[in-house]
Write a protein that holds these residues in place. Sequence first.
Motif, PDB file in Angstrom:
ATOM      1  N   HIS A 111      -2.514   7.091   5.340  1.00 23.66           N
ATOM      2  CA  HIS A 111      -1.953   5.979   4.566  1.00 23.66           C
ATOM      3  C   HIS A 111      -1.860   4.724   5.426  1.00 23.66           C
ATOM      4  CE1 HIS A 111      -0.464   9.544   2.347  1.00 23.66           C
ATOM      5  NE2 HIS A 111      -0.564   8.763   1.292  1.00 23.66           N
ATOM      6  N   ASN A 112      -2.077   3.588   4.767  1.00 25.45           N
ATOM      7  CA  ASN A 112      -1.862   2.281   5.362  1.00 25.45           C
ATOM      8  C   ASN A 112      -1.415   1.360   4.228  1.00 25.45           C
ATOM      9  OD1 ASN A 112      -2.306   0.739   7.993  1.00 25.45           O
ATOM     10  ND2 ASN A 112      -3.365  -0.602   6.537  1.00 25.45           N
ATOM     11  N   PRO A 113      -0.476   0.453   4.464  1.00 21.61           N
ATOM     12  CA  PRO A 113       0.006  -0.367   3.349  1.00 21.61           C
ATOM     13  C   PRO A 113      -1.055  -1.290   2.753  1.00 21.61           C
ATOM     14  CG  PRO A 113       0.933  -1.104   5.437  1.00 21.61           C
ATOM     15  CD  PRO A 113       0.287   0.205   5.696  1.00 21.61           C
ATOM     16  N   GLU A 114      -2.131  -1.543   3.473  1.00 27.98           N
ATOM     17  CA  GLU A 114      -3.272  -2.301   2.951  1.00 27.98           C
ATOM     18  C   GLU A 114      -4.510  -1.430   3.111  1.00 27.98           C
ATOM     19  OE1 GLU A 114      -5.806  -6.429   3.863  1.00 27.98           O
ATOM     20  OE2 GLU A 114      -4.106  -5.856   5.133  1.00 27.98           O
ATOM     21  N   PHE A 115      -5.228  -1.187   2.012  1.00 26.62           N
ATOM     22  CA  PHE A 115      -6.415  -0.339   2.111  1.00 26.62           C
ATOM     23  C   PHE A 115      -7.435  -0.745   1.057  1.00 26.62           C
ATOM     24  CE2 PHE A 115      -3.430   1.757  -0.698  1.00 26.62           C
ATOM     25  CZ  PHE A 115      -4.189   2.354  -1.694  1.00 26.62           C
ATOM     26  N   THR A 116      -8.604  -0.114   1.098  1.00 23.50           N
ATOM     27  CA  THR A 116      -9.697  -0.483   0.194  1.00 23.50           C
ATOM     28  C   THR A 116      -9.835   0.558  -0.907  1.00 23.50           C
ATOM     29  OG1 THR A 116     -10.882  -1.582   1.992  1.00 23.50           O
ATOM     30  CG2 THR A 116     -12.152  -1.042   0.035  1.00 23.50           C
ATOM     31  N   LEU A 117      -9.854   0.061  -2.137  1.00 20.96           N
ATOM     32  CA  LEU A 117      -9.953   0.934  -3.299  1.00 20.96           C
ATOM     33  C   LEU A 117     -11.221   0.611  -4.077  1.00 20.96           C
ATOM     34  CD1 LEU A 117      -7.983   3.101  -4.504  1.00 20.96           C
ATOM     35  CD2 LEU A 117      -7.279   1.358  -6.141  1.00 20.96           C
TER      36      LEU A 117
END
Length: 333
Positions: A111-117
């Motif tokens: 997990h990271n609070p900003e990621f690519t979806l």
Amino acid sequence: MTGNAEPRAWAPGADLETMRLRAQILNRTRGFFNTRDVLEVETPLLSRSAVTDPALDSLRTVYTGPGAPEGVRLYLHTSPEFPMKRLLAAGSGSIYQICRVFRDGELGRLHNPEFTLLEWYRPGFTLLDLMDEVADLLIALFDGMLSCGPVERISYRDVFLERLQLDPLVADLDAVLRCARQQGLVVPAGMMDAGLDAWLDLLLTHCIESGLGNGCMTFVYRYPANQASLARLTPDDPRTAERFELYLNGIEIANGFHELADAREQRSRFRSDNRIRSESGKPQMPLDEKLLDALEAGLPDCSGVAVGLDRLVLLAAQAGSLDQVMAFSLDRA
């Protein structure tokens, strides 16, 4: 080096080979959808409304400038779902998007609070059709990198019965707590007052997930109706929802729905979410009235899915954490 900075604290987490692998996966993703005539779209990262899901928390900011002299609270999206559904209601046809999303309170190995979806929607697709397309995508992306193995489909109920001898559709909270104790779970602080669905999710993530998708792509489908989120209920069993999650090597990769198109039902679910948020001490979130208006205008019968691209890169690179496949995770920002 100056000050007290650690040596190479400025350096990226992903090495050059991994960044090239990431670029290759992005290129293959776009190529896959281009050959299937699925349109790439872009929607805003910021919105005046926010997701109500009690399991998700939005990051917030304030816009001050022309048109908002006293400031307007805005939310960074946790998914592009709501504006993409507005595009579908406007007649876009099949669409996909690759974008950064933001979720507060999520940081760890996966997990990271900003990621690519990666998210896409297919009018006319059943949930089974979409599962097939997700499997096709992974085979195309991982060609020459990683073996996905065959496809396995198992219902949420059956996976609990097989792994824990617990029927999640009929078990009450006492039965679920007994199962948790039998599994030797160390209960996180605050969980003792959690509801049935939170405990089921804890059992899934801590006692079942690691055994899913080993040597195959495992689709778990027909989640309990209380975990339907934005999915339709199953016509032949309203205790369950037309929702699936995909697991590969014990890691959750995708979350898909046969999309709910009933504006009244969606508003009711949003309000129920906000009641649960209040009961757990979380702030209520402003409803997306534009989405509800779009549903009222008419969402085509469709299925949609969100795929964590960083996790796909992690699997392809055989990395141990998202930090190793991102240029700069939160710890390096």
